[in-house]
Design a protein around this motif. Structure first.
Motif, PDB file in Angstrom:
ATOM      1  N   ILE A  75       0.834  -1.202   0.000  1.00 29.98           N
ATOM      2  CA  ILE A  75       0.000   0.000   0.000  1.00 29.98           C
ATOM      3  C   ILE A  75       0.867   1.249   0.000  1.00 29.98           C
ATOM      4  CG2 ILE A  75      -1.792   1.242   1.262  1.00 29.98           C
ATOM      5  CD1 ILE A  75      -2.746  -1.391   2.387  1.00 29.98           C
ATOM      6  N   GLU A  76       1.904   1.244   0.823  1.00 33.72           N
ATOM      7  CA  GLU A  76       2.808   2.388   0.861  1.00 33.72           C
ATOM      8  C   GLU A  76       3.540   2.556  -0.465  1.00 33.72           C
ATOM      9  OE1 GLU A  76       5.268   1.553   4.183  1.00 33.72           O
ATOM     10  OE2 GLU A  76       3.708   1.968   5.677  1.00 33.72           O
ATOM     11  N   ALA A  77       3.882   1.440  -1.113  1.00 37.84           N
ATOM     12  CA  ALA A  77       4.532   1.530  -2.422  1.00 37.84           C
ATOM     13  C   ALA A  77       3.585   2.133  -3.451  1.00 37.84           C
ATOM     14  CB  ALA A  77       4.991   0.146  -2.867  1.00 37.84           C
ATOM     15  N   ALA A  78       2.308   1.739  -3.405  1.00 36.66           N
ATOM     16  CA  ALA A  78       1.333   2.311  -4.342  1.00 36.66           C
ATOM     17  C   ALA A  78       1.155   3.806  -4.102  1.00 36.66           C
ATOM     18  CB  ALA A  78      -0.003   1.578  -4.205  1.00 36.66           C
ATOM     19  N   LEU A  79       1.131   4.217  -2.835  1.00 37.72           N
ATOM     20  CA  LEU A  79       1.018   5.644  -2.530  1.00 37.72           C
ATOM     21  C   LEU A  79       2.247   6.405  -3.006  1.00 37.72           C
ATOM     22  CD1 LEU A  79      -0.503   5.443   1.068  1.00 37.72           C
ATOM     23  CD2 LEU A  79      -1.692   6.042  -1.039  1.00 37.72           C
ATOM     24  N   THR A  80       3.412   5.781  -2.869  1.00 33.05           N
ATOM     25  CA  THR A  80       4.641   6.429  -3.327  1.00 33.05           C
ATOM     26  C   THR A  80       4.658   6.602  -4.839  1.00 33.05           C
ATOM     27  OG1 THR A  80       5.832   5.423  -1.466  1.00 33.05           O
ATOM     28  CG2 THR A  80       7.160   6.266  -3.288  1.00 33.05           C
ATOM     29  N   LEU A  81       4.073   5.661  -5.564  1.00 33.47           N
ATOM     30  CA  LEU A  81       4.041   5.739  -7.028  1.00 33.47           C
ATOM     31  C   LEU A  81       2.957   6.670  -7.550  1.00 33.47           C
ATOM     32  CD1 LEU A  81       4.645   1.984  -7.898  1.00 33.47           C
ATOM     33  CD2 LEU A  81       6.269   3.880  -8.075  1.00 33.47           C
ATOM     34  N   GLY A  82       2.204   7.290  -6.648  1.00 30.56           N
ATOM     35  CA  GLY A  82       1.242   8.296  -7.069  1.00 30.56           C
ATOM     36  C   GLY A  82      -0.206   7.897  -6.972  1.00 30.56           C
ATOM     37  N   ALA A  83      -0.505   6.718  -6.470  1.00 30.73           N
ATOM     38  CA  ALA A  83      -1.906   6.300  -6.347  1.00 30.73           C
ATOM     39  C   ALA A  83      -2.576   7.054  -5.206  1.00 30.73           C
ATOM     40  CB  ALA A  83      -1.986   4.794  -6.103  1.00 30.73           C
ATOM     41  N   THR A  84      -3.856   7.331  -5.369  1.00 29.53           N
ATOM     42  CA  THR A  84      -4.614   7.949  -4.293  1.00 29.53           C
ATOM     43  C   THR A  84      -4.875   6.920  -3.198  1.00 29.53           C
ATOM     44  OG1 THR A  84      -6.722   7.371  -5.338  1.00 29.53           O
ATOM     45  CG2 THR A  84      -5.717   9.494  -5.940  1.00 29.53           C
ATOM     46  N   PRO A  85      -5.164   7.363  -1.962  1.00 28.04           N
ATOM     47  CA  PRO A  85      -5.449   6.383  -0.898  1.00 28.04           C
ATOM     48  C   PRO A  85      -6.592   5.439  -1.241  1.00 28.04           C
ATOM     49  CG  PRO A  85      -5.041   8.554   0.038  1.00 28.04           C
ATOM     50  CD  PRO A  85      -5.084   8.737  -1.443  1.00 28.04           C
ATOM     51  N   LEU A  86      -7.648   5.976  -1.881  1.00 30.14           N
ATOM     52  CA  LEU A  86      -8.767   5.107  -2.253  1.00 30.14           C
ATOM     53  C   LEU A  86      -8.343   4.092  -3.297  1.00 30.14           C
ATOM     54  CD1 LEU A  86     -11.749   4.417  -2.059  1.00 30.14           C
ATOM     55  CD2 LEU A  86     -12.213   6.163  -3.799  1.00 30.14           C
ATOM     56  N   ARG A  87      -7.568   4.525  -4.286  1.00 32.27           N
ATOM     57  CA  ARG A  87      -7.110   3.601  -5.333  1.00 32.27           C
ATOM     58  C   ARG A  87      -6.172   2.549  -4.746  1.00 32.27           C
ATOM     59  NH1 ARG A  87      -6.740   4.102 -10.949  1.00 32.27           N
ATOM     60  NH2 ARG A  87      -6.284   2.015 -11.766  1.00 32.27           N
ATOM     61  N   ALA A  88      -5.324   2.945  -3.805  1.00 29.43           N
ATOM     62  CA  ALA A  88      -4.427   1.981  -3.171  1.00 29.43           C
ATOM     63  C   ALA A  88      -5.211   0.958  -2.346  1.00 29.43           C
ATOM     64  CB  ALA A  88      -3.420   2.714  -2.289  1.00 29.43           C
ATOM     65  N   MET A  89      -6.262   1.402  -1.661  1.00 27.86           N
ATOM     66  CA  MET A  89      -7.061   0.471  -0.882  1.00 27.86           C
ATOM     67  C   MET A  89      -7.797  -0.514  -1.779  1.00 27.86           C
ATOM     68  SD  MET A  89      -6.649   0.946   2.348  1.00 27.86           S
ATOM     69  CE  MET A  89      -8.077   0.061   2.951  1.00 27.86           C
ATOM     70  N   VAL A  90      -8.331  -0.017  -2.903  1.00 31.12           N
ATOM     71  CA  VAL A  90      -9.106  -0.885  -3.786  1.00 31.12           C
ATOM     72  C   VAL A  90      -8.203  -1.861  -4.527  1.00 31.12           C
ATOM     73  CG1 VAL A  90     -10.589  -0.922  -5.818  1.00 31.12           C
ATOM     74  CG2 VAL A  90     -10.980   0.771  -4.022  1.00 31.12           C
ATOM     75  N   ASP A  91      -7.090  -1.360  -5.078  1.00 30.78           N
ATOM     76  CA  ASP A  91      -6.233  -2.193  -5.929  1.00 30.78           C
ATOM     77  C   ASP A  91      -5.303  -3.103  -5.139  1.00 30.78           C
ATOM     78  OD1 ASP A  91      -7.402  -1.023  -8.081  1.00 30.78           O
ATOM     79  OD2 ASP A  91      -5.751   0.351  -8.528  1.00 30.78           O
ATOM     80  N   VAL A  92      -4.959  -2.712  -3.903  1.00 33.89           N
ATOM     81  CA  VAL A  92      -3.979  -3.485  -3.136  1.00 33.89           C
ATOM     82  C   VAL A  92      -4.627  -4.183  -1.939  1.00 33.89           C
ATOM     83  CG1 VAL A  92      -1.802  -3.394  -1.869  1.00 33.89           C
ATOM     84  CG2 VAL A  92      -2.147  -1.915  -3.857  1.00 33.89           C
ATOM     85  N   ALA A  93      -5.258  -3.403  -1.064  1.00 32.04           N
ATOM     86  CA  ALA A  93      -5.775  -3.992   0.180  1.00 32.04           C
ATOM     87  C   ALA A  93      -6.945  -4.938  -0.083  1.00 32.04           C
ATOM     88  CB  ALA A  93      -6.186  -2.880   1.143  1.00 32.04           C
ATOM     89  N   LEU A  94      -7.886  -4.509  -0.932  1.00 31.84           N
ATOM     90  CA  LEU A  94      -9.064  -5.350  -1.172  1.00 31.84           C
ATOM     91  C   LEU A  94      -8.712  -6.642  -1.900  1.00 31.84           C
ATOM     92  CD1 LEU A  94     -11.968  -2.898  -2.048  1.00 31.84           C
ATOM     93  CD2 LEU A  94     -11.591  -4.208   0.040  1.00 31.84           C
ATOM     94  N   ARG A  95      -7.636  -6.643  -2.683  1.00 30.87           N
ATOM     95  CA  ARG A  95      -7.209  -7.884  -3.336  1.00 30.87           C
ATOM     96  C   ARG A  95      -6.812  -8.939  -2.318  1.00 30.87           C
ATOM     97  NH1 ARG A  95      -5.357  -7.675  -8.897  1.00 30.87           N
ATOM     98  NH2 ARG A  95      -5.990  -5.706  -9.849  1.00 30.87           N
ATOM     99  N   GLU A  96      -6.308  -8.503  -1.168  1.00 30.50           N
ATOM    100  CA  GLU A  96      -5.921  -9.429  -0.110  1.00 30.50           C
ATOM    101  C   GLU A  96      -7.075  -9.741   0.842  1.00 30.50           C
ATOM    102  OE1 GLU A  96      -3.016 -10.907   0.128  1.00 30.50           O
ATOM    103  OE2 GLU A  96      -2.213  -9.909  -1.650  1.00 30.50           O
TER     104      GLU A  96
END
Length: 295
Positions: free
Chosen positions: A195-216
């Motif tokens: 999640i932190e890597a996605a935020l560092t690459l420019g993803a919004t918090p909502l996009r990071a939660m949907v694409d990374v956290a929800l997949r797990e």
């Protein structure tokens, strides 16, 4: 000098005498026969009643199943039960997941307080919860009277608890803690580095939660939803105390088949088997999702 042969290092298998001796120790008895009390209780508490239901349902060569399949009242009850269960399960999943996220961010002391508080609804029966909602949100409930003092119509507000949305709210009261307790371990053990890597690459918090956290987390969320939906599908006491027979759902229709002088045992047994099959199918779906996507 005679050379010394090296023996392989590994677990030493006990001989027959040692195995026979360990079988008669208390630990050996527990290993061999410890499951017998549970098996006996399962047979007496589930196997015999289920066998009785099957015998009663097929008493007239299965005509009870044909009768309930052609009964419009049964079809409406099934649709209402399914809608009520899906609504209660979805509402409980949303609120329970938010509570689980809040739990994961608390300190150890506050987390213990939260967990103790969530155990309170699980200790009450459905009738106690229903009467509590009536005293709070009924036509003479203190919440209704408080809103009436602010200008609301007490008749209209007090009647909401006896409708399908009121049932969903009452169901969610004791389903939300189940969801939170199931989802919290998965959220607490979630690896935040992606999640932190996605935020560092420019993803919004909502996009990071949907694409990374929800997949797990989605297998655990789906399993929790299946569990509470199956519970809501077969809940009986809360619905009977709140709505009586005003709302046509399968558990209350089964109650009508066994009361008011009808005593239609074959159809009641057939409805029981149908309801059990639907709830078991929903639970099996959740189990399959967890096994196919282990975390």
């Amino acid at each position: 000098m005679t050379p010394v042969r090296a023996h392989p290092v590994g677990p030493i298998e006990p001989n027959a005498a040692q195995r026979a001796k360990s079988a008669y120790t208390p630990r050996g008895w527990v290993r061999r026969f410890g499951g017998l009390p549970a098996a006996a209780m399962l047979a007496l508490g589930f196997g015999l009643p289920l066998a009785s239901l099957i015998v009663a349902a097929f008493e007239d060569h299965g005509e009870a199943f044909a009768a309930i399949a052609l009964d419009r009242l049964v079809r409406d009850a099934f649709v209402n039960s399914l809608a009520l269960a899906v609504g209660a399960g979805t509402a409980s999943l949303i609120v329970g997941a938010l509570i689980a996220v809040t739990l994961a961010r608390q300190t150890l002391r506050r987390r213990r307080i939260w967990l103790a508080a969530m155990g309170v609804p699980l200790a009450f029966s459905g009738l106690v919860i229903a009467y509590g909602f009536i005293l709070a949100f009924g036509r003479s409930g203190f919440v209704t009277l408080t809103l009436a003092s602010l200008g609301a119509d007490p008749v209209r507000v007090g009647a909401l608890i006896y409708t399908a949305p009121g049932l969903i709210a009452a169901y969610a009261y004791y389903l939300i803690p189940r969801v939170a307790l199931m989802v919290y371990p998965a959220i607490a053990n979630l690896d935040r580095r992606p999640i932190e890597a996605a935020l560092t690459l420019g993803a919004t918090p909502l996009r990071a939660m949907v694409d990374v956290a929800l997949r797990e987390l989605w297998p655990t969320l789906a399993a929790a939803w299946c569990l509470v939906t199956a519970i809501a599908m077969g809940t009986y006491g809360t619905a009977l105390a709140l709505a009586g027979t005003q709302i046509n759902i399968l558990p209350l229709l089964m109650f009508l088949k066994m009361s008011d002088g009808q005593t239609d045992f074959p159809q009641a047994a057939a409805l029981s088997l149908v309801l059990m099959a639907v709830c078991s199918g929903v639970l099996a779906l959740g189990e399959c999702l967890v096994r196919r996507h282990p975390q």
